[in-house]
Design a protein around this motif. Structure first.
Motif, PDB file in Angstrom:
ATOM      1  N   LYS A 486     -36.677   5.788  35.596  1.00  0.00           N
ATOM      2  CA  LYS A 486     -36.894   5.503  34.226  1.00  0.00           C
ATOM      3  C   LYS A 486     -38.041   5.853  33.576  1.00  0.00           C
ATOM      4  O   LYS A 486     -39.031   5.877  34.184  1.00  0.00           O
ATOM      5  N   HIS A 487     -37.909   6.485  32.564  1.00  0.00           N
ATOM      6  CA  HIS A 487     -38.877   7.150  31.588  1.00  0.00           C
ATOM      7  C   HIS A 487     -39.617   8.486  32.183  1.00  0.00           C
ATOM      8  O   HIS A 487     -40.751   8.746  31.779  1.00  0.00           O
ATOM      9  N   LEU A 488     -38.970   9.067  33.111  1.00  0.00           N
ATOM     10  CA  LEU A 488     -39.032  10.412  33.633  1.00  0.00           C
ATOM     11  C   LEU A 488     -38.235  11.537  33.243  1.00  0.00           C
ATOM     12  O   LEU A 488     -36.928  11.139  33.586  1.00  0.00           O
ATOM     13  N   TYR A 489     -38.635  12.546  32.820  1.00  0.00           N
ATOM     14  CA  TYR A 489     -37.688  13.495  32.064  1.00  0.00           C
ATOM     15  C   TYR A 489     -38.114  14.979  32.558  1.00  0.00           C
ATOM     16  O   TYR A 489     -39.378  15.201  32.668  1.00  0.00           O
ATOM     17  N   LEU A 490     -36.905  15.643  33.002  1.00  0.00           N
ATOM     18  CA  LEU A 490     -37.285  16.971  33.533  1.00  0.00           C
ATOM     19  C   LEU A 490     -37.277  17.971  32.148  1.00  0.00           C
ATOM     20  O   LEU A 490     -36.495  18.048  31.561  1.00  0.00           O
ATOM     21  N   ALA A 491     -38.398  18.479  31.979  1.00  0.00           N
ATOM     22  CA  ALA A 491     -38.588  19.128  30.615  1.00  0.00           C
ATOM     23  C   ALA A 491     -38.703  20.778  30.815  1.00  0.00           C
ATOM     24  O   ALA A 491     -39.512  21.502  30.138  1.00  0.00           O
ATOM     25  N   SER A 492     -38.285  21.424  32.143  1.00  0.00           N
ATOM     26  CA  SER A 492     -38.621  22.842  32.268  1.00  0.00           C
ATOM     27  C   SER A 492     -37.097  23.483  32.330  1.00  0.00           C
ATOM     28  O   SER A 492     -36.237  22.977  32.115  1.00  0.00           O
ATOM     29  N   ALA A 493     -37.317  24.928  32.692  1.00  0.00           N
ATOM     30  CA  ALA A 493     -36.150  25.669  32.604  1.00  0.00           C
ATOM     31  C   ALA A 493     -35.381  25.473  33.665  1.00  0.00           C
ATOM     32  O   ALA A 493     -34.117  25.799  33.926  1.00  0.00           O
ATOM     33  N   ALA A 494     -35.790  24.387  34.724  1.00  0.00           N
ATOM     34  CA  ALA A 494     -34.630  23.827  35.836  1.00  0.00           C
ATOM     35  C   ALA A 494     -33.785  23.318  35.070  1.00  0.00           C
ATOM     36  O   ALA A 494     -32.750  22.851  35.759  1.00  0.00           O
ATOM     37  N   ALA A 495     -33.875  22.589  33.829  1.00  0.00           N
ATOM     38  CA  ALA A 495     -32.819  21.770  33.194  1.00  0.00           C
ATOM     39  C   ALA A 495     -32.085  22.476  32.219  1.00  0.00           C
ATOM     40  O   ALA A 495     -32.463  23.739  31.947  1.00  0.00           O
ATOM     41  N   HIS A 496     -30.784  22.153  31.831  1.00  0.00           N
ATOM     42  CA  HIS A 496     -30.012  22.602  30.924  1.00  0.00           C
ATOM     43  C   HIS A 496     -30.947  23.198  29.547  1.00  0.00           C
ATOM     44  O   HIS A 496     -31.608  22.231  29.106  1.00  0.00           O
ATOM     45  N   PRO A 497     -30.638  24.219  28.911  1.00  0.00           N
ATOM     46  CA  PRO A 497     -29.879  25.288  29.281  1.00  0.00           C
ATOM     47  C   PRO A 497     -30.654  26.439  30.112  1.00  0.00           C
ATOM     48  O   PRO A 497     -29.688  27.571  30.191  1.00  0.00           O
ATOM     49  N   GLY A 498     -31.621  26.112  30.633  1.00  0.00           N
ATOM     50  CA  GLY A 498     -32.119  27.193  31.655  1.00  0.00           C
ATOM     51  C   GLY A 498     -33.123  27.814  31.094  1.00  0.00           C
ATOM     52  O   GLY A 498     -33.986  27.559  30.108  1.00  0.00           O
ATOM     53  N   GLY A 499     -33.288  29.160  31.742  1.00  0.00           N
ATOM     54  CA  GLY A 499     -34.538  30.184  31.302  1.00  0.00           C
ATOM     55  C   GLY A 499     -34.556  30.673  30.251  1.00  0.00           C
ATOM     56  O   GLY A 499     -33.467  30.681  29.502  1.00  0.00           O
ATOM     57  N   GLY A 500     -35.682  31.363  30.015  1.00  0.00           N
ATOM     58  CA  GLY A 500     -35.953  32.112  28.335  1.00  0.00           C
ATOM     59  C   GLY A 500     -36.652  31.288  27.624  1.00  0.00           C
ATOM     60  O   GLY A 500     -36.857  29.785  27.575  1.00  0.00           O
ATOM     61  N   VAL A 501     -37.688  31.859  26.794  1.00  0.00           N
ATOM     62  CA  VAL A 501     -38.656  31.181  26.063  1.00  0.00           C
ATOM     63  C   VAL A 501     -38.042  30.485  24.799  1.00  0.00           C
ATOM     64  O   VAL A 501     -37.939  31.359  24.051  1.00  0.00           O
ATOM     65  N   HIS A 502     -37.253  29.504  24.807  1.00  0.00           N
ATOM     66  CA  HIS A 502     -36.614  29.032  23.548  1.00  0.00           C
ATOM     67  C   HIS A 502     -37.032  27.579  23.335  1.00  0.00           C
ATOM     68  O   HIS A 502     -36.653  27.028  22.293  1.00  0.00           O
ATOM     69  N   GLY A 503     -37.498  26.886  24.279  1.00  0.00           N
ATOM     70  CA  GLY A 503     -38.033  25.440  24.171  1.00  0.00           C
ATOM     71  C   GLY A 503     -37.163  24.525  23.951  1.00  0.00           C
ATOM     72  O   GLY A 503     -37.456  23.276  24.028  1.00  0.00           O
ATOM     73  N   ALA A 504     -35.809  24.930  24.437  1.00  0.00           N
ATOM     74  CA  ALA A 504     -34.840  23.906  24.693  1.00  0.00           C
ATOM     75  C   ALA A 504     -35.115  22.616  25.420  1.00  0.00           C
ATOM     76  O   ALA A 504     -34.678  21.670  25.316  1.00  0.00           O
ATOM     77  N   PRO A 505     -35.360  22.993  26.940  1.00  0.00           N
ATOM     78  CA  PRO A 505     -35.563  22.058  27.933  1.00  0.00           C
ATOM     79  C   PRO A 505     -36.804  21.061  27.429  1.00  0.00           C
ATOM     80  O   PRO A 505     -36.383  19.649  27.479  1.00  0.00           O
ATOM     81  N   GLY A 506     -37.665  21.613  26.885  1.00  0.00           N
ATOM     82  CA  GLY A 506     -38.767  20.687  26.438  1.00  0.00           C
ATOM     83  C   GLY A 506     -38.175  19.690  25.233  1.00  0.00           C
ATOM     84  O   GLY A 506     -38.597  18.617  25.182  1.00  0.00           O
ATOM     85  N   ALA A 507     -37.430  20.414  24.606  1.00  0.00           N
ATOM     86  CA  ALA A 507     -37.237  19.740  23.017  1.00  0.00           C
ATOM     87  C   ALA A 507     -35.955  18.678  23.552  1.00  0.00           C
ATOM     88  O   ALA A 507     -36.269  17.446  23.018  1.00  0.00           O
ATOM     89  N   ASN A 508     -35.336  19.018  24.470  1.00  0.00           N
ATOM     90  CA  ASN A 508     -34.396  17.876  24.988  1.00  0.00           C
ATOM     91  C   ASN A 508     -34.916  16.939  25.540  1.00  0.00           C
ATOM     92  O   ASN A 508     -34.381  15.834  25.430  1.00  0.00           O
ATOM     93  N   ALA A 509     -35.951  17.131  26.290  1.00  0.00           N
ATOM     94  CA  ALA A 509     -36.658  16.017  27.087  1.00  0.00           C
ATOM     95  C   ALA A 509     -37.408  15.008  26.108  1.00  0.00           C
ATOM     96  O   ALA A 509     -37.313  13.856  26.306  1.00  0.00           O
ATOM     97  N   ALA A 510     -38.122  15.772  25.077  1.00  0.00           N
ATOM     98  CA  ALA A 510     -38.601  15.122  24.103  1.00  0.00           C
ATOM     99  C   ALA A 510     -37.850  14.060  23.246  1.00  0.00           C
ATOM    100  O   ALA A 510     -38.098  12.831  23.242  1.00  0.00           O
ATOM    101  N   ARG A 511     -36.897  14.663  23.084  1.00  0.00           N
ATOM    102  CA  ARG A 511     -35.713  13.890  22.161  1.00  0.00           C
ATOM    103  C   ARG A 511     -35.050  12.601  22.890  1.00  0.00           C
ATOM    104  O   ARG A 511     -34.982  11.573  22.491  1.00  0.00           O
ATOM    105  N   ALA A 512     -34.813  12.953  24.389  1.00  0.00           N
ATOM    106  CA  ALA A 512     -34.499  12.065  25.352  1.00  0.00           C
ATOM    107  C   ALA A 512     -35.553  10.747  25.286  1.00  0.00           C
ATOM    108  O   ALA A 512     -35.262   9.631  25.320  1.00  0.00           O
ATOM    109  N   ALA A 513     -36.526  11.110  25.607  1.00  0.00           N
ATOM    110  CA  ALA A 513     -37.816  10.095  25.438  1.00  0.00           C
ATOM    111  C   ALA A 513     -37.746   9.263  24.385  1.00  0.00           C
ATOM    112  O   ALA A 513     -38.127   7.949  24.088  1.00  0.00           O
TER     113      ALA A 513
END
Length: 529
Positions: A486-513
């Protein structure tokens, strides 16, 4: 005590920190390296007169990303530069497939290979233009992408959606054969597929090749003016203006877990940095779960699934300071920011097959970057700041070439591999080696030492193959940033949607928090099933 601690200051970590700060949270970012950026950094380490991008360089996904656009990094001074042409794939006979900035120019070039292929590319681009907004939103939101997915489905229902889905699931070799009669269009698709670890015969490689080609057609392959580090500097500047704190040289040794909840982190120096609301990890999945959290806090099924986690290909990179422009035999390659260096489709297949057998390729496919061509600030007029990287097996079994490379990557092996890449470039640009003023070698082990997320040079934080995408990324589950803690989020390219400098994994983690507490708890519990 901050509201949130972010582990790692790569682009995803900085995007997450910015979004949390925008929501009024206090945020502290801890970075193990002496400078921020992860794999988005530049320096003058090859030659003092040349700016070199140490890791990533071209950013079509950043150009298309609604996440990056919403941050308004232009207000922080970020500017983008483009080469005259997006990318080129020269052939030994002097022909050259070129992805141009304008679709009509790309079509004209492909028509020189086979006349009907101009219409085929134009048709492919029309499909992209119709689906791009909803497809990009669907890619850059947590899985499943409900709203954008429904809009995309409705749009495709009346325009051959099933046929498009079939095409995107094809191996890129087959997609190229179905779409194009000549070699030009096929090469553009296949070379772009191999920006990831997807062989021409791999299922889904057609979709990735199509996506990267169409992004290049609509957005180009831009670079930050002045170096990749300018993108990081803009993200850091924005974060600090909103009160965020960045601490470099602070390695996180563990996530502090109490009662199944992440309450902070412990640094390598023994400091406990508490987090009132969340811990976000811009780390690889194996590093987060095995090293930072520990097995005692994780369900047995997750630990078993991690045994099947697959890294993407290793990477070997060479940076050059060149005294003049690259003397390509095919003149059309001179104006391209990115050049794909390989002997056609069969050369790409042979290269990928050798990697799959654990062999160091004897004729490596090289992605070659002409940075001064793309951004004249990178080196003195009339010179070129350049680089090339190639892929390798994660575990070297043998060397398909004559040098006996074993994967130890001592100085002899590094020099031999760099020479092999230069020899491959020389075949398509005779006289290239005479232009080398200085070079820098970044072996897989070197890349990992400079950024721990690049495991043995794996630049995608896990394979891009279908079996580790969407709901299967990084392991079978929900395809979301929530973790079993609980309260721990994966915010890297290891998470969906994966690699590439688009910021989506970080944004998804922040919005989840930032989600309401009830849904927040439910999604964490789902990860424990």
């Amino acid at each position: 005590m901050p509201d949130a601690v972010v582990i790692g200051s790569g682009p995803n970590g900085l995007v997450a920190a910015n979004l949390l700060a925008d929501a009024g949270w206090s945020v502290e970012v801890l970075e193990a390296q002496p400078e921020p950026g992860g794999a988005v950094r530049s320096d003058r380490g090859v030659h003092p007169d040349y700016v070199s991008d140490v890791f990533s360089a071209f950013y079509p996904l950043a150009a298309a990303s609604p996440v990056i656009a919403a941050l308004d990094l232009a207000a922080e001074g970020l500017r983008w530069s483009h080469a005259p042409s997006v990318l080129a794939h020269p052939l030994a006979d002097g022909r050259c497939a070129v992805l141009e900035r304008r679709v009509q120019d790309t079509c004209a070039g492909l028509a020189e290979f086979t006349p009907g292929d101009a219409d085929a590319w134009q048709s492919m681009y029309r499909t992209w233009a119709r689906v791009e907004p909803d497809l990009v939103r669907a890619l850059f939101t947590p899985f499943p992408p409900v709203r954008s997915g429904l809009r995309l489905a409705a749009k495709l229902r009346t325009s051959g959606g099933l046929r498009l889905a079939r095409k995107l699931a094809l191996p890129v070799r087959r997609l190229g054969e179905e779409e194009f009669r000549g070699e030009g269009g096929r090469l553009l698709l296949a070379g772009n597929a191999l920006h990831a670890d997807l062989a021409p015969e791999a299922a889904g490689s057609g979709g990735f090749g199509w996506l990267m080609s169409m992004l290049g057609q609509s957005h180009g392959f831009p670079v930050p003016t002045g170096g990749a580090g300018a993108l990081t500097a803009a993200l850091v500047s924005r974060l600090k203006r909103r009160g965020g704190v960045l601490r470099c040289g602070e390695r996180v040794a563990s996530v502090v877990v109490r009662g199944g909840t992440a309450v902070g982190v412990k640094t390598a120096g023994g400091e406990i940095v508490g987090a009132r609301r969340a811990v976000l990890a811009n780390t690889s999945a194996p590093a987060l779960y095995r090293d930072l959290v520990g097995e005692e806090h994780l369900p047995a099924r997750l630990l078993r699934d991690l045994e099947c986690f697959q890294w993407d290909f290793a990477t070997f990179k060479v940076d050059w300071a060149l005294t003049g422009p690259v003397p390509w035999t095919a003149p059309q390659a001179s104006g391209a920011g990115t050049v794909h260096v390989a002997d056609g489709m069969d050369g790409l297949t042979r290269f990928a097959a050798q990697i799959s057998m654990g062999q160091v390729p004897d004729e490596p496919f090289a992605l070659f970057g002409q940075m001064t061509t793309t951004d004249p600030t990178r080196s003195p007029a009339g010179t070129e700041s350049a680089w090339a990287y190639t892929h390798l097996p994660q575990r070297v079994v043998s060397d398909a070439g004559p040098d006996g490379i074993t994967g130890r990557w001592d100085s002899r092996e590094q020099e031999a591999m760099a020479d092999r890449i230069e020899a491959q470039v020389e075949r398509f640009a005779p006289g290239f080696r005479n232009l080398v003023r200085a070079r820098r070698i970044l072996a897989p082990t070197t890349l990992q030492a400079m950024d721990e997320n690049l495991h043995n040079g794996a630049i995608n934080n896990g394979t891009a193959a279908l079996h580790q995408q969407a709901m299967f990324r990084p392991v079978p589950g929900t395809g979301r940033p929530e973790t079993p803690v609980k309260h721990l989020y994966l915010a890297s390219a290891a998470a969906h949607p994966g690699g590439g400098v688009h910021g989506a994994p970080g944004a998804n983690a922040a919005r989840a928090a930032l989600r309401p507490h009830g849904l927040h708890s439910l999604l964490h519990r789902a990860q424990r099933v």
